[in-house]
Design an enzyme around this catalytic site. Structure first.
Site, PDB file in Angstrom:
ATOM      1  N   GLU A 165      -2.431  11.337   3.241  1.00 20.94           N
ATOM      2  CA  GLU A 165      -3.456  11.119   4.256  1.00 20.94           C
ATOM      3  C   GLU A 165      -3.389  12.309   5.194  1.00 20.94           C
ATOM      4  O   GLU A 165      -2.295  12.770   5.542  1.00 20.94           O
ATOM      5  CB  GLU A 165      -3.175   9.859   5.072  1.00 20.94           C
ATOM      6  CG  GLU A 165      -3.373   8.571   4.310  1.00 20.94           C
ATOM      7  CD  GLU A 165      -3.160   7.371   5.231  1.00 20.94           C
ATOM      8  OE1 GLU A 165      -4.151   6.761   5.640  1.00 20.94           O
ATOM      9  OE2 GLU A 165      -1.990   7.078   5.540  1.00 20.94           O
ATOM     10  N   GLU A 201       0.862  -1.182   0.000  1.00 18.66           N
ATOM     11  CA  GLU A 201       0.000   0.000   0.000  1.00 18.66           C
ATOM     12  C   GLU A 201       0.896   1.229   0.000  1.00 18.66           C
ATOM     13  O   GLU A 201       1.864   1.296   0.766  1.00 18.66           O
ATOM     14  CB  GLU A 201      -0.912  -0.001   1.237  1.00 18.66           C
ATOM     15  CG  GLU A 201      -1.746   1.264   1.389  1.00 18.66           C
ATOM     16  CD  GLU A 201      -2.615   1.247   2.654  1.00 18.66           C
ATOM     17  OE1 GLU A 201      -3.060   0.154   3.083  1.00 18.66           O
ATOM     18  OE2 GLU A 201      -2.839   2.337   3.208  1.00 18.66           O
TER      19      GLU A 201
END
Lengths: 280, 468
Positions: A164, A159
């Site tokens: 974020e 990932e």
């Protein structure tokens, strides 16, 4: 599909430590190594205002996750494909909107868009121009997931979290990789913080430049994080195709939970998503 | 210093010269080129030029400089809020300011660190209070402070307005549950922060509202500002209306001044506002539902009149225009002026949702009047066409307290007039009733009450008098 070839001047790390952590002053010019990128996939979100994003590019993850556990993170939202949660706005942006409303047994709704069925790629430059939402417990993300997730499972699939943000820190984002032995709380991550500014007041370009044996993380033109096999604490799992995910989560282990002071609704605006491959 | 003075002088001379050749500006506009831009109020002591003035009725010794407790550096501002009943003052409050003022146009927020001896609230903390006009005041009410230091942020809504602000910090704190407490502020200063975002300004609570009422003077209400803190949560503050630029869609219908005072002349004006370049949420559409002209001026000679309510005569002493006899009277009473002429407004008259009969009384029991020689009763009424219960046919009752002149005693009489038709709307209607029309009014020397009954719900009344 557009195939205009552009040159993006990229960055080599001469002194990453100097510039990485708390913002970057313009006079800290980074020494740049030139890479040639050719656009291979993009969505400019220039469709009709109020309509869903192009379904030939994007599919929706619906609900609260396959295991009914808030997508493995204890997220509180119910993801829908309604235009009230994801639609093109009047300025040519994709708007992903988290709302405080009862839906499907959840107290919040939002959207999560993926290119799993339409597009994935190994290596290249993945970028999006985004204006973030804000508020405690709001968790917008632009990220990549290994296309072999169904067969090898997470985190073996790998990932790459290009951006974020925790809404209670609207001036900071994280760039992160997860893989076997370095996932969740042990992921390899770095913060990029704006100096006296926030990510929810203007658009910023978030990107990774990913090649064999390196992943470089950028905010606008600043490289703030380079990951190589030497940096990680487990197997390098970044040599196969990854697909794109964009979502706005509400609550969850990563961000904490919204409070009654969290302003709703909250919208992440995405001007475009573009993917390039390196050409000589 | 000398060089600076010289600079000012030269600047002023140049300015005068420019003004002399340009007819646009008056000499009154001429001011010193700049005011100090020092952002600091209290870091480890009073900043240059800072004074403290306690509020008149407060405990004037509440403020001191504390060299033991501080967030950083060597000292902090300490405030000792008194207990209830403290003979030196019942609360702590005052202003920190400078004169001349400071140029704060380069900043967007007042910040400070605060803590208290106990978790509590400080009634009000803000800036813009100069103990005078206090034109550009902003404050947080009930600032929640804890026993550990926390940073607070108070937005400057439009910094370009604060070219010479004298009120840099003010506070007011009352005892909590009767007991005083101590709180501290430190590193109090103005800053330019990019981490303060998403300013939202509101008038009329941010709603698109409609006002219905008579022409006259009104005030814009419920203005506020909010903004998002670096922690992602919103902070709401009280703000002076002076920060807002108010706009009327049609100044022939409604005019609004810088203080938010609206003069309504006709229906349809829409009031909106801006702060700087940011449009405020909320609007107010002004609809005139009542009279837009005053009632006709009575022509009966004063010598032939006993007047209850009129600007044209000397009126009797009226005890109440709305005595609110429970539980029947829910009618609301107000007065306003049309071109200087006083008018009564009754609303919620005969509320159809109220099962009880609703009426209103005008009472003059303390000095009953003798109308024995009067031949007519007069009253001007305006019924807006928007009023509910337009078909009501009104009744007027006159109550005479009889020879005793007081309520009861077996000699009170009531005269009743029932109007055969409903009233015309949107115009002044002169109601003229001969005294013989009040059935049952057998005595007239101690008239003490008048009852208006079964009118439409919303009415305007003027020129109530008896005459011959």
């Amino acid at each position: 599909m557009k195939t205009n070839s552009i040159k993006i001047v990229s960055v080599a790390m001469y002194s990453l430590l100097l510039v990485a952590f708390l913002g970057c002053k313009k006079d800290n010019e980074q020494k740049l190594e030139q890479r040639n990128w050719q656009l291979v996939w993009s969505d400019e979100f220039n469709g009709t205002s109020g309509t869903s994003p192009d379904t030939s590019n994007w599919k929706f993850d619906i609900g609260v996750g396959p295991n009914f556990d808030g997508w493995g993170n204890s997220e509180l939202e119910y993801y829908t494909n309604r235009t009230t949660n994801a639609s093109i706005d009047s300025n040519g942006n994709l708007a992903i909107t988290a709302r405080k409303e009862s839906f499907g047994g959840s107290s919040f709704t939002s959207s999560r868009l993926i290119t799993k069925a339409s597009f994935s790629q190994t290596y290249g430059r993945f970028e999006a121009r985004i204006k973030a939402p804000w508020g405690p417990g709001i968790w917008p993300a632009f990220w990549l997931l290994g296309s072999d997730v169904d067969s090898v499972k997470w985190p073996q699939c790998g990932e790459i979290d290009i951006m974020e943000l925790r809404g209670q820190n609207p001036n900071m984002i994280n760039g992160t990789v997860h893989g076997p032995g370095y996932s969740g709380g042990n992921s390899i991550t770095k913060i990029f913080a704006l100096d006296n500014d926030r990510f929810d007041v203007n658009f910023h370009v978030f990107a990774v430049e990913w090649g064999k044996d390196y992943i470089d993380f950028f905010v606008d033109k600043t490289l703030y994080h380079r990951i190589t096999p030497d940096n990680i604490t487990g197997k390098w799992v970044f040599d196969h195709p990854f697909f794109i995910i964009m979502n706005v989560a509400v609550g969850g282990n990563y961000v904490g939970f919204p409070s009654n002071l969290t302003p709703f609704p909250q919208t992440m605006l995405v001007d475009y998503v573009r993917v390039y491959k390196e050409v000589n | 210093m000398k060089i600076k003075k010289f600079f000012y002088t030269i600047s002023a001379l140049i300015a005068v010269f420019i003004l002399a050749i340009s007819c646009e500006k008056k000499v009154d506009d001429l001011e010193l080129a700049t005011y100090p831009t020092n952002p600091e109020i209290f870091i480890d002591g009073f900043s240059t030029g800072l004074y403290y003035a306690a509020f008149g009725t407060s405990k004037v010794t509440a403020f001191s400089v504390d060299k033991e407790v501080k967030y950083s550096g060597t000292s902090s501002m300490r405030f000792d809020v008194p207990d209830d009943g403290d003979p030196l003052g019942s609360y702590a409050g005052g202003v920190f300011g400078t004169n001349p003022g400071r140029d704060l146009t380069g900043y967007n927020v007042l910040t400070f660190w605060a803590k208290a001896s106990q978790p509590t609230v400080i009634g009000q903390v803000g800036f813009g209070n100069d103990m005078g006009e206090s034109k550009y005041q902003v404050s947080i009410s009930n600032l929640a402070v804890n026993v550990s230091w926390k940073k607070f942020y108070i937005l400057i809504p439009d910094p370009s307005l604060l070219k010479k602000e004298r009120g840099l910090l003010y506070y007011s704190a009352t005892p909590q549950n009767g007991r005083g407490f101590t709180f501290w502020l430190d590193d109090v200063k103005f800053e330019k922060l990019g981490t303060i975002a998403h300013e939202v300004y509101k008038i009329v609570s941010g709603k698109d509202s409609v006002f219905s009422g008579p022409v006259g003077e009104y005030s814009i209400s419920d203005v506020s500002a909010s903004y998002n803190l670096p922690s992602g949560i919103d902070q709401t503050v009280n703000v002076s209306k002076s920060y807002f630029t108010f706009i009327s869609s049609d100044t022939s219908k409604a005019v609004i001044n810088n203080n938010g005072s609206i003069t309504v002349k006709n229906s349809g004006g829409v009031i909106t506002a801006k702060v700087g370049h940011i449009n405020a949420l909320g609007s107010l559409t002004m609809n005139v539902t009542g009279p837009n002209i005053a009632a006709p001026i009575p022509t009966v000679a004063a010598a032939n009149v006993i007047s209850v309510y009129s600007n044209s005569y000397t009126n009797i002493k009226v005890d109440s225009y709305d005595p609110y006899w429970a539980p029947w009277m829910t009618t609301n009473y107000s007065t306003f002026k049309i071109n200087g002429n006083d008018v009564i407004r009754y609303t919620n008259f005969n509320d159809i949702n109220n099962s009880k009969k609703v009426y209103v009384a005008i009472t003059f029991e303390s000095i009953p009047i003798n109308i024995s020689t009067m031949t007519h009763f007069h009253m001007d009424v305006w019924v807006p066409s928007t009023s509910p219960n337009l078909n009501n046919k009104f009744t007027i009752k006159l109550i005479d307290f009889g020879a005793g002149g007081t309520y009861g005693g077996g000699d009170d009489v009531t005269g009743t007039y029932n109007n055969p038709a409903s009233l015309a709307t949107n115009q002044w209607v002169g109601i003229e009733i001969p005294m013989s029309g009040f059935t049952g009014l057998t005595t007239k020397a101690h008239l003490a009450q008048m009852i208006l009954d079964n009118f439409p719900t919303d009415i305007y009344v003027d020129n109530i008098y008896f005459h011959n």
